[in-house]
Design a protein around this motif. Structure first.
Motif, PDB file in Angstrom:
ATOM      1  N   ILE A 251       0.840  -1.210   0.000  1.00 53.86           N
ATOM      2  CA  ILE A 251       0.000   0.000   0.000  1.00 53.86           C
ATOM      3  C   ILE A 251       0.871   1.253   0.000  1.00 53.86           C
ATOM      4  CG2 ILE A 251      -1.672   1.319   1.364  1.00 53.86           C
ATOM      5  CD1 ILE A 251      -2.758  -1.422   2.353  1.00 53.86           C
ATOM      6  N   TYR A 252       1.934   1.214   0.793  1.00 57.28           N
ATOM      7  CA  TYR A 252       2.850   2.356   0.838  1.00 57.28           C
ATOM      8  C   TYR A 252       3.485   2.606  -0.524  1.00 57.28           C
ATOM      9  CZ  TYR A 252       7.273   4.732   1.621  1.00 57.28           C
ATOM     10  OH  TYR A 252       8.341   5.573   1.519  1.00 57.28           O
ATOM     11  N   LEU A 253       3.877   1.542  -1.203  1.00 53.19           N
ATOM     12  CA  LEU A 253       4.477   1.708  -2.526  1.00 53.19           C
ATOM     13  C   LEU A 253       3.480   2.310  -3.505  1.00 53.19           C
ATOM     14  CD1 LEU A 253       6.557  -1.583  -2.971  1.00 53.19           C
ATOM     15  CD2 LEU A 253       7.409   0.719  -2.544  1.00 53.19           C
ATOM     16  N   GLU A 254       2.232   1.837  -3.461  1.00 54.29           N
ATOM     17  CA  GLU A 254       1.210   2.363  -4.369  1.00 54.29           C
ATOM     18  C   GLU A 254       0.957   3.844  -4.104  1.00 54.29           C
ATOM     19  OE1 GLU A 254      -3.381   1.328  -5.756  1.00 54.29           O
ATOM     20  OE2 GLU A 254      -2.383   0.181  -4.162  1.00 54.29           O
ATOM     21  N   LYS A 255       0.826   4.217  -2.826  1.00 56.79           N
ATOM     22  CA  LYS A 255       0.598   5.627  -2.500  1.00 56.79           C
ATOM     23  C   LYS A 255       1.802   6.485  -2.866  1.00 56.79           C
ATOM     24  CE  LYS A 255      -2.737   4.933   1.246  1.00 56.79           C
ATOM     25  NZ  LYS A 255      -3.042   5.177   2.676  1.00 56.79           N
ATOM     26  N   ARG A 257       3.887   5.916  -5.317  1.00 53.01           N
ATOM     27  CA  ARG A 257       3.879   6.093  -6.776  1.00 53.01           C
ATOM     28  C   ARG A 257       2.816   7.107  -7.191  1.00 53.01           C
ATOM     29  NH1 ARG A 257       4.693   0.360  -6.820  1.00 53.01           N
ATOM     30  NH2 ARG A 257       2.457   0.028  -7.072  1.00 53.01           N
ATOM     31  N   ASN A 258       1.611   7.025  -6.563  1.00 48.77           N
ATOM     32  CA  ASN A 258       0.550   7.985  -6.895  1.00 48.77           C
ATOM     33  C   ASN A 258       0.963   9.402  -6.531  1.00 48.77           C
ATOM     34  OD1 ASN A 258      -1.075   5.878  -7.793  1.00 48.77           O
ATOM     35  ND2 ASN A 258      -2.050   5.584  -5.787  1.00 48.77           N
ATOM     36  N   THR A 260       3.981  10.596  -6.315  1.00 41.63           N
ATOM     37  CA  THR A 260       4.997  11.051  -7.270  1.00 41.63           C
ATOM     38  C   THR A 260       4.359  11.456  -8.590  1.00 41.63           C
ATOM     39  OG1 THR A 260       6.549   9.506  -6.240  1.00 41.63           O
ATOM     40  CG2 THR A 260       7.171  10.415  -8.358  1.00 41.63           C
ATOM     41  N   TYR A 261       3.372  10.653  -9.037  1.00 42.79           N
ATOM     42  CA  TYR A 261       2.697  10.979 -10.298  1.00 42.79           C
ATOM     43  C   TYR A 261       1.920  12.287 -10.185  1.00 42.79           C
ATOM     44  CZ  TYR A 261      -0.452  10.497 -14.295  1.00 42.79           C
ATOM     45  OH  TYR A 261      -1.146  10.722 -15.441  1.00 42.79           O
ATOM     46  N   MET A 262       1.225  12.512  -9.065  1.00 44.14           N
ATOM     47  CA  MET A 262       0.457  13.742  -8.880  1.00 44.14           C
ATOM     48  C   MET A 262       1.386  14.957  -8.801  1.00 44.14           C
ATOM     49  SD  MET A 262      -2.683  12.837  -8.965  1.00 44.14           S
ATOM     50  CE  MET A 262      -3.491  14.285  -8.350  1.00 44.14           C
ATOM     51  N   GLU A 263       2.533  14.789  -8.131  1.00 42.61           N
ATOM     52  CA  GLU A 263       3.483  15.898  -8.091  1.00 42.61           C
ATOM     53  C   GLU A 263       4.002  16.229  -9.478  1.00 42.61           C
ATOM     54  OE1 GLU A 263       6.473  14.705  -5.407  1.00 42.61           O
ATOM     55  OE2 GLU A 263       5.312  15.182  -3.591  1.00 42.61           O
ATOM     56  N   GLN A 264       4.234  15.208 -10.282  1.00 44.41           N
ATOM     57  CA  GLN A 264       4.675  15.455 -11.653  1.00 44.41           C
ATOM     58  C   GLN A 264       3.596  16.179 -12.447  1.00 44.41           C
ATOM     59  OE1 GLN A 264       5.815  11.930 -13.694  1.00 44.41           O
ATOM     60  NE2 GLN A 264       6.516  13.007 -15.534  1.00 44.41           N
ATOM     61  N   LEU A 265       2.315  15.744 -12.279  1.00 44.62           N
ATOM     62  CA  LEU A 265       1.215  16.437 -12.977  1.00 44.62           C
ATOM     63  C   LEU A 265       1.097  17.877 -12.517  1.00 44.62           C
ATOM     64  CD1 LEU A 265      -1.572  13.686 -12.991  1.00 44.62           C
ATOM     65  CD2 LEU A 265      -0.137  14.414 -14.902  1.00 44.62           C
ATOM     66  N   LEU A 266       1.268  18.105 -11.204  1.00 46.38           N
ATOM     67  CA  LEU A 266       1.188  19.472 -10.694  1.00 46.38           C
ATOM     68  C   LEU A 266       2.306  20.340 -11.275  1.00 46.38           C
ATOM     69  CD1 LEU A 266      -0.131  21.487  -8.763  1.00 46.38           C
ATOM     70  CD2 LEU A 266       1.363  20.610  -6.942  1.00 46.38           C
ATOM     71  N   ASP A 267       3.484  19.793 -11.357  1.00 46.93           N
ATOM     72  CA  ASP A 267       4.582  20.554 -11.961  1.00 46.93           C
ATOM     73  C   ASP A 267       4.302  20.865 -13.413  1.00 46.93           C
ATOM     74  OD1 ASP A 267       5.904  20.485  -9.566  1.00 46.93           O
ATOM     75  OD2 ASP A 267       7.072  18.679 -10.071  1.00 46.93           O
ATOM     76  N   ASP A 268       3.757  19.886 -14.149  1.00 50.88           N
ATOM     77  CA  ASP A 268       3.429  20.133 -15.563  1.00 50.88           C
ATOM     78  C   ASP A 268       2.348  21.200 -15.693  1.00 50.88           C
ATOM     79  OD1 ASP A 268       5.252  18.207 -16.197  1.00 50.88           O
ATOM     80  OD2 ASP A 268       3.766  16.586 -16.382  1.00 50.88           O
ATOM     81  N   HIS A 269       1.333  21.126 -14.799  1.00 51.53           N
ATOM     82  CA  HIS A 269       0.259  22.122 -14.861  1.00 51.53           C
ATOM     83  C   HIS A 269       0.779  23.528 -14.556  1.00 51.53           C
ATOM     84  CE1 HIS A 269      -3.784  23.740 -14.633  1.00 51.53           C
ATOM     85  NE2 HIS A 269      -3.549  24.187 -13.386  1.00 51.53           N
ATOM     86  N   ARG A 270       1.622  23.651 -13.558  1.00 51.22           N
ATOM     87  CA  ARG A 270       2.205  24.957 -13.250  1.00 51.22           C
ATOM     88  C   ARG A 270       3.061  25.470 -14.394  1.00 51.22           C
ATOM     89  NH1 ARG A 270       4.167  23.911  -6.981  1.00 51.22           N
ATOM     90  NH2 ARG A 270       2.056  23.964  -6.022  1.00 51.22           N
ATOM     91  N   ARG A 271       3.774  24.547 -15.034  1.00 49.30           N
ATOM     92  CA  ARG A 271       4.616  24.958 -16.156  1.00 49.30           C
ATOM     93  C   ARG A 271       3.768  25.477 -17.312  1.00 49.30           C
ATOM     94  NH1 ARG A 271       6.646  20.470 -16.889  1.00 49.30           N
ATOM     95  NH2 ARG A 271       8.269  20.611 -15.304  1.00 49.30           N
ATOM     96  N   THR A 272       2.652  24.754 -17.598  1.00 54.95           N
ATOM     97  CA  THR A 272       1.768  25.211 -18.685  1.00 54.95           C
ATOM     98  C   THR A 272       1.104  26.532 -18.343  1.00 54.95           C
ATOM     99  OG1 THR A 272       0.022  23.815 -17.727  1.00 54.95           O
ATOM    100  CG2 THR A 272       1.318  22.883 -19.524  1.00 54.95           C
TER     101      THR A 272
END
Length: 356
Positions: A251-255, A257-258, A260-272
């Motif tokens: 469960i810890y690994l899944e959370k 990974r999620n 990390t993925y959300m932080e990456q999406l947030l960075d992409d959104h801020r960049r756009t």
């Protein structure tokens, strides 16, 4: 080993390791030349080692000869040092020659005719005989030293010996001395018997201790086997906790990974968003510049229109429409400037009325 091998090979002079405590290039060159001649009598290596260049040439020639003829790689730097490290390089050649001599069944190797009269050593002797001879030589030296000390005391002991010989022998004294000697021997024999009895007792005690240790070892092994076969009471709980830990870890690994993925999406959104904001700012800047140019153009054309109003009164409807268009553009420009920045363009005079 090196000195023994050289003596077995028939080297004419004695060598010891003390000769190599300090650099001794003359001895090393002599040994190298003798080994080369022993390996191949027809070799033509110069033996001149007086100058530095001659020594370097000699070492190189010997190393090249042994590499091509005997397939032995020698370290030229160690040979040039001519100390204890050079002995290791010399040992490579001497071991080969010594091994060849032993493979010939202990027979003496063929020597040149000019050196055959010099070497009278038995090359078939074994290393054990050499060790025995060295041991005997050391014993002879020690015995000779003791004998020399005793002979030095001969002058003092001679008088006492002559006096003892000249004195008449008394039977009573002889009996006393013999009894004392017999008693001392009997005491030593009794001590020896006691020691033997003690040895037997010690042996019995040791055997009893060994048997006791064996029994303890057997009991310990049986106990170990029982402990290994019995399952601990906490093992079930341990396995359950381990399964829960594995689930929590997944469960810890899944959370993770999620997240990390959300932080990456947030960075992409801020960049756009940043890119869109920069594009909007550039567009507003372009529109502002364009409106400034149109304002200047309208101001220039506005002065010409005021002079034409007095002359062309019949065309008031058209000029009034142009004036409204100009006012609309100016108001739009002011609105846009108010949105883009805080600076306001205008003058302190009031606007034109419909009568004007």
């Amino acid at each position: 080993d090196f000195t023994e091998m050289m003596r077995a090979l028939g080297y004419p002079r004695l060598i010891s390791m003390e000769n190599f405590h300090t650099p001794n290039f003359m001895l090393v060159s002599e040994v190298l030349l003798w080994l080369v001649k022993r390996y191949e009598p027809q070799s033509d290596i110069p033996g001149d080692v007086e100058t530095e260049q001659d020594r370097v040439f000699f070492i190189k020639a010997v190393a090249q000869f042994m590499a091509t003829k005997a397939h032995i790689k020698l370290n030229t730097k160690r040979l040039y040092q001519a100390d204890g490290y050079a002995v290791k390089e010399l040992l490579k050649v001497t071991s080969v020659l010594y091994g060849a001599m032993n493979t010939q069944g202990g027979e003496r190797a063929d020597l040149p005719e000019e050196d055959s009269s010099k070497f009278k050593f038995d090359l078939g002797s074994k290393i054990a005989d050499l060790k025995a001879a060295r041991q005997l030589a050391s014993e002879i030296t020690s015995k000779g030293a003791v004998l020399y000390d005793l002979l030095g005391k001969e002058v003092e002991l001679r008088e006492a010996r002559t006096e003892s010989i000249a004195r008449p022998l008394e039977i009573n004294e002889a009996e006393k001395v013999m009894k004392i000697a017999i008693n001392s021997v009997l005491e030593e024999v009794q001590k020896t018997k006691d020691m033997l009895n003690n040895v037997a007792l010690d042996e019995a005690n040791l055997e009893a201790k060994i048997e006791k240790r064996k029994l303890e070892l057997e009991r310990s092994q049986k106990r170990l086997q029982t402990l290994q076969s019995v399952r601990p009471a906490f093992m079930d709980e341990y396995e359950k906790i381990e399964e829960q830990l594995q689930k929590q870890y997944s469960i810890y690994l899944e959370k993770f990974r999620n997240l990390t993925y959300m932080e990456q999406l947030l960075d992409d959104h801020r960049r756009t968003e940043q890119e869109m904001f920069e594009e909007a700012a550039n567009m507003l800047r372009l529109i502002q510049n364009r409106l400034k140019e149109e304002e200047q153009h309208l101001l220039k054309s506005g002065s010409n229109d005021d002079s034409d109003i007095d002359i062309q009164e019949d065309e008031g409807s058209d000029s009034e429409g142009d004036l409204q268009i100009m006012r609309h553009r100016i108001s739009t420009e002011a609105l846009l400037q108010g949105r883009v920045g805080t600076r306001i363009m205008g003058s302190m005079q009031g606007g034109e009325t419909e009568e004007d």
